[in-house]
Each structure stands twice: as C-alpha cells, then as structure tokens.
Design a protein around this motif. Structure first.
Motif, mmCIF file in Angstrom:
data_model
loop_
_atom_site.group_PDB
_atom_site.id
_atom_site.type_symbol
_atom_site.label_atom_id
_atom_site.label_comp_id
_atom_site.label_asym_id
_atom_site.label_seq_id
_atom_site.Cartn_x
_atom_site.Cartn_y
_atom_site.Cartn_z
ATOM 1 N N ILE A 119 14.811 4.430 1.447
ATOM 2 C CA ILE A 119 14.486 3.668 0.112
ATOM 3 C C ILE A 119 15.345 4.270 -0.950
ATOM 4 N N ASP A 120 15.952 3.431 -1.717
ATOM 5 C CA ASP A 120 16.990 3.952 -2.794
ATOM 6 C C ASP A 120 16.225 4.379 -4.031
ATOM 7 N N ASN A 121 15.888 5.794 -3.750
ATOM 8 C CA ASN A 121 15.112 6.305 -4.854
ATOM 9 C C ASN A 121 15.249 7.806 -4.678
ATOM 10 N N PRO A 122 15.435 8.489 -5.860
ATOM 11 C CA PRO A 122 15.592 9.829 -5.714
ATOM 12 C C PRO A 122 14.277 10.670 -5.174
ATOM 13 N N ARG A 123 13.079 9.974 -5.203
ATOM 14 C CA ARG A 123 12.046 10.660 -4.768
ATOM 15 C C ARG A 123 11.816 10.422 -3.052
ATOM 16 N N ALA A 124 12.882 9.615 -2.588
ATOM 17 C CA ALA A 124 12.659 9.240 -1.351
ATOM 18 C C ALA A 124 13.028 10.385 -0.337
ATOM 19 N N PHE A 125 12.406 10.481 0.942
ATOM 20 C CA PHE A 125 12.915 11.516 1.912
ATOM 21 C C PHE A 125 14.245 11.142 2.495
ATOM 22 N N SER A 127 0.860 -1.176 0.036
ATOM 23 C CA SER A 127 0.100 0.002 -0.077
ATOM 24 C C SER A 127 1.168 1.284 0.139
ATOM 25 N N HIS A 128 0.470 1.994 -0.918
ATOM 26 C CA HIS A 128 1.301 3.428 -1.122
ATOM 27 C C HIS A 128 0.562 4.593 -1.503
ATOM 28 N N ASN A 129 -0.711 4.346 -1.482
ATOM 29 C CA ASN A 129 -1.519 5.706 -1.646
ATOM 30 C C ASN A 129 -2.757 5.608 -0.867
ATOM 31 N N VAL A 185 6.808 12.170 10.986
ATOM 32 C CA VAL A 185 6.064 10.854 11.774
ATOM 33 C C VAL A 185 6.183 11.132 13.170
ATOM 34 N N LYS A 186 7.258 11.867 13.849
ATOM 35 C CA LYS A 186 6.974 12.099 15.009
ATOM 36 C C LYS A 186 5.946 12.976 15.468
ATOM 37 N N GLU A 187 5.358 13.735 14.726
ATOM 38 C CA GLU A 187 4.378 14.549 14.839
ATOM 39 C C GLU A 187 3.129 13.784 15.329
ATOM 40 N N LYS A 188 2.977 13.119 14.720
ATOM 41 C CA LYS A 188 1.984 12.066 14.772
ATOM 42 C C LYS A 188 2.135 10.614 15.466
ATOM 43 N N ASN A 189 3.065 10.498 15.736
ATOM 44 C CA ASN A 189 3.404 9.245 16.563
ATOM 45 C C ASN A 189 4.756 9.219 17.286
ATOM 46 N N PRO A 190 4.774 9.671 18.519
ATOM 47 C CA PRO A 190 6.316 9.922 19.127
ATOM 48 C C PRO A 190 6.979 8.713 19.295
ATOM 49 N N ASN A 191 6.244 7.595 19.542
ATOM 50 C CA ASN A 191 7.230 6.298 19.337
ATOM 51 C C ASN A 191 7.691 5.889 18.061
ATOM 52 N N LYS A 227 8.326 10.982 -1.667
ATOM 53 C CA LYS A 227 7.544 12.314 -1.513
ATOM 54 C C LYS A 227 6.441 12.602 -2.243
ATOM 55 N N ASP A 228 6.362 11.940 -3.326
ATOM 56 C CA ASP A 228 5.197 12.219 -4.390
ATOM 57 C C ASP A 228 4.141 11.370 -4.110
ATOM 58 N N LYS A 229 4.080 10.556 -2.897
ATOM 59 C CA LYS A 229 2.652 10.125 -2.564
ATOM 60 C C LYS A 229 2.122 11.022 -1.622
ATOM 61 N N ASP A 230 0.865 10.503 -1.059
ATOM 62 C CA ASP A 230 0.202 11.117 -0.346
ATOM 63 C C ASP A 230 0.409 11.020 1.091
ATOM 64 N N TYR A 231 1.929 11.171 1.529
ATOM 65 C CA TYR A 231 2.453 10.853 2.865
ATOM 66 C C TYR A 231 1.758 11.183 3.982
ATOM 67 N N LYS A 232 1.247 12.495 3.995
ATOM 68 C CA LYS A 232 0.771 12.983 5.168
ATOM 69 C C LYS A 232 -0.463 12.201 5.547
ATOM 70 N N TYR A 233 -1.313 11.654 4.691
ATOM 71 C CA TYR A 233 -2.554 10.936 4.945
ATOM 72 C C TYR A 233 -1.938 9.509 5.534
ATOM 73 N N ILE A 234 -1.088 9.095 4.714
ATOM 74 C CA ILE A 234 -0.583 7.552 5.108
ATOM 75 C C ILE A 234 -0.109 7.601 6.505
ATOM 76 N N ILE A 235 0.970 8.544 6.606
ATOM 77 C CA ILE A 235 1.575 8.567 8.027
ATOM 78 C C ILE A 235 0.488 8.895 8.966
ATOM 79 N N GLU A 236 -0.383 9.652 8.926
ATOM 80 C CA GLU A 236 -1.417 9.877 9.940
ATOM 81 C C GLU A 236 -2.300 8.403 10.172
ATOM 82 N N LYS A 237 -2.600 7.821 9.020
ATOM 83 C CA LYS A 237 -3.493 6.390 9.415
ATOM 84 C C LYS A 237 -2.575 5.655 10.068
ATOM 85 N N LEU A 238 -1.389 5.285 9.644
ATOM 86 C CA LEU A 238 -0.619 4.261 10.374
ATOM 87 C C LEU A 238 -0.305 4.970 11.767
#
Length: 428
Positions: free
Chosen positions: A361-367, A309-311, A376-382, A338-349
């Motif tokens: 991840i080995d990808n030029p679009r990776a964080f 899952s990535h969207n 991630v820490k803003e949504k889950n401190p652990n 970075k080009d995925k809906d990462y804020k939504y994904i992070i919040e849900k997880l």
C-alpha cells in the motif's frame, strides 16, 4: 496555463492531514467564514460512528433523494474524488469541482500565512458545504471523517438530526485508548435539543452517549435487535421486517447491513411527514442503496468480493458474512497498515483462507511487504507476496477456479484500487 485535473488534485492532496497540526476547528471555521458560513444555512443530518457510517448515510440519502434534493458527503472515495459529494446520487462534476477549488485556493493560501492551514479533509468539507448551499439542496447527509468532537464536519451548529452508528476501537492514536474515550469523541456531534438516532451499543459506549444526550437535552431514538425479524440473508440480498415495515430488502449484503438499515429507517420514519416519505418510498430507497467497497461483488467469473474492513469489528462482520457464500476455495488478497489491529485481522483471515496473497500500500504507515509476509506466514503458511497491486489482483483471479471465491480486504484504499482495476477490465 491550462490546468488539468491533476493540477487540482495535486494542490488539494498536498494540503496533507492533521498529523502534527493543532487539533481544533479554528482553520476550517476561518475558511467557512470567508465563504459566508454556508453550513449554517443548510439542513444537515450528521452521522458519526466507527463502522457503518457510509452505508447508513447512503440508505438515508438515497431514500430522501426519491422525494427531495438531497446532498451526500462521505469519505474516503473508491475510484474518483468526486464521489465524496453527491446530489441525488450524482457526483460533483469536474468543472464544478475545479471552480470551487479555484474559489477556495487563494483563501487557504492567505490563511496559511496566519497559521490557519486547512488540511485536505477540511478543504473538502468546506467545498462540500459551499457546493450544497449554492445548489440549493433541501437537506444533506454528512458523514464525519474521523471521530466527532474535532472532526471538520462538526462545525454545524444546529443539525436537524444526529445519528451514531456502531462504536468500537479504531484510530486509538487520535480518538483515545478506551471505548469510553472513543464514544465521548463520537458523541461530540450531539447538539442541544437535536434528536439523536443510535445503533444498539454495548454498555460502556451507550452510557457515554446517553449521558451526553441528557446534558444536551437531546432526545434519543434507538431500537432493539429483537424488533428485527430476519427472513433471508444470502450473497445477493437481505430481507427482514422491522416494526411496522414488512419485507424490507437491502441489496447491501451481510447481516450488519440489516442493522444499519434499521438505524436509517428509524430516522427516516421520524422525518416521514416532513419529506413525504411513505412505506413504499422508504423500502425502495433502502433496497436501491449502494455503498462501493463494502461486501461488494465486482466480478462473477471468478467471483470476486471486496470489503474495506480494516478493524476488529468490521473483520468479524466480514468473516461472519462469508457463511452466505458457497465456494470450494477462498483466496484472500490483503494488505494492512501498521496502526491497525493487524495481528487480530491476520489471525481471523488466516483461519478462513486457503491461500493469502499480500501486496503493498502506498502509505507511510504501511508494512514492508517482506515483513508483512513473515507475520502472515506464522498464521497461514500458504502465503504469496506480490508487490505490484495490479499483478497481485490478476494473480488471485487467474488462480481461482469457477467455484472459488476471491476476497480482497484490509484497507479501503487498497479496495478502491482493486475496484479501479476491475472497472478498467470491464471498459476494455
């Protein structure tokens, strides 16, 4: 010079993707023309959609393989590139793969010189069509790579059927910024007078598909969710009735696989007479279908679940599917582009996870991993950051108790690597 697998892989990977390339099908058409246009001599079932393409393609191909010689083309692969093209469930051999690369390589290099460069995916697509033709498959199931209209696979002039899975927002930088634009792109696989099988869509996407089908005089074969009676849904299998088909089971888990299976059954039922498919064959084909990297349990002690899952839509499906698992603590291993809906994904997880382990991840679009950790820490401190993917995976397993669940998700490429790590342990 002795050529090993890395030689061939390096050559094909260096073909790159379509970034910065003219977006049309002229290059692959030129390549296929040099190969004798094998795509025009095959019976093709063509599949497009945002999510569920691979699972639906596997349901169809696995069932057809019980009766005829059936090719299957899906991407991306999980462990080995050979997985992208199979005949009756068997991946192309290294020897065949190398032979076809040797055939295609000089053609590509000639085309490069006249500004008709074929990308990695275009080469794989051309190789697949030639391979399936030479091996005399009776039918092949072909999944688009991205979109529909300008996808490399959309060189097929007259498939025997088109199928569209669920459509949602993804790859907006290429396919469009609205659901209507994305649906129009996916509907590009619809051909004149070719039947179209569709997943129940939300209205904007559905209207686009219906309009395109009318223009092409393509008959629509759809189904409604209320035609499905779900009998069992757990971490091992699904069981349901669909129309006249009773007690169908999928070993692919998650409710979404019930719907994908119904889309596949709708098509298989249409071809029942042509391919001698009885109810027993269809039920067997559906149950025995696999699709690595999609809600797949790869270890039982501790229990490790992987999912590509990535969207937004697929993450919602994943979260919903977690209710079928019993666990004390959920440890999530994760990375995202970075080009995925990462804020939504992070919040849900973050809402589900007791601990999150992020990796690279080995990808030029990776964080950068430190940047992703702060988000991630803003949504889950652990949250814990471990750059080395193998060490990150080993940490999640070692930190899990016997009643805990480890979940790895966020990227199909990352999930593929996790699967490799686990397979390595099992082969030691």
């Amino acid at each position: 010079m002795i050529k090993d697998k890395d030689y061939y892989l390096d050559w094909i990977y260096q073909r790159g993707n379509s970034a910065g390339k003219r977006r049309d099908l002229s290059a692959i058409k030129a390549l296929l023309n040099e190969l004798g246009n094998p795509q025009d001599k095959l019976k093709v079932i063509h599949i497009a959609g945002t999510n569920g393409k691979g699972s639906t393609a596997n349901f169809i191909a696995n069932t057809l393989s019980l009766k005829v010689k059936c090719g299957l083309f899906t991407s991306p692969y999980m462990v080995e590139i050979n997985e992208e093209m199979k005949i009756n469930g068997i991946s192309i051999s290294d020897d065949d793969f190398f032979t076809y690369i040797e055939m295609i390589k000089p053609i590509c290099e000639r085309l490069d010189e006249i500004n008709l460069k074929n990308t990695y995916f275009e080469v794989m697509t051309a190789l697949m069509f030639k391979y399936f033709y030479d091996k005399k498959v009776d039918v092949c199931v072909v999944e688009t790579g991205l979109g529909g209209t300008l996808d490399s696979t959309n060189v097929v002039k007259k498939p025997i059927a088109s199928l569209i899975t669920t459509i949602s927002m993804d790859h907006t930088n290429i396919l469009g910024n609205t659901i209507e634009e994305i649906a129009q792109n996916k509907a590009g696989i619809i051909k004149d007078n070719v039947p179209v099988f569709i997943y129940p869509q939300d209205k904007p996407a559905l209207d686009i598909i219906l309009k395109e089908a009318r223009v092409k005089n393509a008959k629509i074969y759809d189904f409604k969710l209320d035609e499905i009676k779900i009998k069992n849904e757990n971490e091992s299998f699904n069981e349901f009735d669909f129309r006249s088909y009773k007690n169908i089971k999928t070993s692919l888990i998650g409710k979404i696989q019930i719907y994908n299976a119904c889309n596949a059954i709708n098509l298989l039922d249409y071809f029942k007479d042509e391919y001698n498919l009885d109810d027993k064959t269809i039920k067997k084909g559906i149950y025995e279908s696999t699709n690595p990297g999609r809600l797949q349990i790869i270890s039982k002690d501790p229990k490790v679940l992987i999912d590509g899952s990535h969207n937004k839509e697929s993450i919602d499906v994943l979260i919903n599917s977690l209710k079928n698992f019993k666990y004390d603590k959920l440890i999530v291993g994760f990375s995202v582009l970075k080009d995925k809906d990462y804020k939504y994904i992070i919040e849900k997880l973050s809402q589900e996870a007791d601990e999150i382990v992020i990796t690279s991840i080995d990808n030029p679009r990776a964080f950068e991993i430190c940047e992703l950790k702060e988000i991630v820490k803003e949504k889950n401190p652990n949250v814990k950051a471990i750059k080395d993917r193998k060490k990150a995976y080993e940490y999640t397993k070692s930190n899990a108790g016997s009643n805990d669940l480890v979940l790895w998700c966020g990227s199909l490429y990352l999930v593929g690597e996790i699967l490799k790590f686990e397979n390595t342990y099992k082969n030691l």
